[in-house]
Enzyme design. Structure first.
Site, PDB file in Angstrom:
ATOM      1  N   CYS A  18     -31.905  70.466  48.106  1.00 36.22           N
ATOM      2  CA  CYS A  18     -32.031  71.868  48.548  1.00 36.22           C
ATOM      3  C   CYS A  18     -30.600  72.340  48.858  1.00 36.22           C
ATOM      4  O   CYS A  18     -29.669  71.536  48.815  1.00 36.22           O
ATOM      5  CB  CYS A  18     -32.862  71.992  49.818  1.00 36.22           C
ATOM      6  SG  CYS A  18     -34.551  71.368  49.682  1.00 36.22           S
TER       7      CYS A  18
HETATM    8  N1  GLN Z   1     -37.663  66.523  50.628  1.00 34.33           N
HETATM    9  C1  GLN Z   1     -37.593  67.879  51.075  1.00 34.33           C
HETATM   10  C2  GLN Z   1     -38.692  68.726  50.485  1.00 34.33           C
HETATM   11  O1  GLN Z   1     -39.337  68.373  49.551  1.00 34.33           O
HETATM   12  C3  GLN Z   1     -36.226  68.504  50.827  1.00 34.33           C
HETATM   13  C4  GLN Z   1     -35.924  68.603  49.376  1.00 34.33           C
HETATM   14  C5  GLN Z   1     -34.495  68.801  49.007  1.00 34.33           C
HETATM   15  O2  GLN Z   1     -33.526  68.648  49.753  1.00 34.33           O
HETATM   16  N2  GLN Z   1     -34.355  69.096  47.777  1.00 34.33           N
HETATM   17  O3  GLN Z   1     -38.922  69.784  50.962  1.00 34.33           O
END
Ligand code: GLN
Length: 245
Positions: A2
């Site tokens: 993210c």
């Molecule tokens: N694992 C978390 C989610 O699925 C954050 C994902 C990320 O950092 N891409 O929301």
């Protein structure tokens, strides 16, 4: 992967952080530059939180597809913001409630990364949380559980920095291979960890901006080394390196 950011300083229009900067959060949602650990775009939702409030606006759609957002972001100015765009980890739901920021009282929280071996690696840690926290998680995701763990520390009176570092340490040892870039603000200061993902910080003119990727080419951006704990407010940025083994 993210992408997330937090800002504290003189009030700025949210549009400056999202749309006006050449590599603002909107650009990072479809053209991120520093992907680590997979993922290509951040199209599985987004969220903004700003003070006073905090007011939280979250959505399960890609940031760039929200027709109301440009005018909303142009109309709202704030001196403390946390915003994120999401690329859902495989197996996790794409819902508004799974997008950061997660909030409680005056806190806003975001996680960039994943808990390796989810969920089995962290059942023991989760079992120490109050049952109420577990049955009211925002979403059945690793990020929502991390927020519950951080919140539990904050409730005992721990500082933002100690809450983040204790959760990173315990989750990293329970779930080796996890990526745990956490970001937390109460609207006055910012605490953040680097554990597996990129983070940069820019501090000038009584403002601090922490972001997964620099928003522009300003030479004032500093890359935060991996395994660091950062604390920033409008007057100072402090980075403790090598905090996590
Ligand atoms: N694992 C978390 C989610 O699925 C954050 C994902 C990320 O950092 N891409 O929301």
């Amino acid at each position: 992967m993210c992408r997330h950011l937090a800002y504290v300083g003189p009030p700025v229009p949210l549009s400056r952080l999202l749309f006006d900067a050449p590599h603002g959060l909107s650009h990072q949602s479809w053209a991120p530059r520093d992907m680590r650990g997979g993922g290509t775009i951040n199209a599985d939702g987004f969220g903004l939180g700003w003070f006073p409030g905090p007011v939280v606006y979250r959505s399960a759609r890609p940031l760039w597809t929200d027709p109301a957002l440009p005018s909303l972001a142009g109309a709202v100015s704030s001196g403390a913001v946390l915003a994120a765009v999401r690329s859902a980890t495989v197996g996790m739901p794409v819902t508004e409630s799974a997008a950061a920021p997660f909030s409680d009282g005056s806190w806003l929280f975001s996680h960039n990364g994943k808990i390796a071996g989810w969920p089995d690696t962290v059942t023991a840690l989760a079992s120490r949380l109050p049952v109420r926290d577990l049955i009211t998680l925002d979403a059945p995701t690793d990020s929502a559980l991390l927020w519950a763990l951080v919140r539990a520390h904050l409730r005992t009176g721990g500082s933002a920095a100690s809450a983040l570092s204790s959760v990173v340490s315990s989750v990293a040892s329970a779930a080796p291979g996890s990526r745990l870039n956490l970001l937390l603000t109460d609207g006055r200061s910012i605490a953040a960890t680097t554990y597996g993902h990129a983070l940069s910080v820019s501090a000038a003119a009584g403002a601090a901006l922490v972001a997964s990727e620099p928003l522009d080419d300003d030479p004032g951006w500093r890359s935060v080394p991996d395994h660091s704990l950062l604390v920033a407010d409008p007057s100072a940025v402090h980075i403790s390196e090598g905090v996590f083994s």
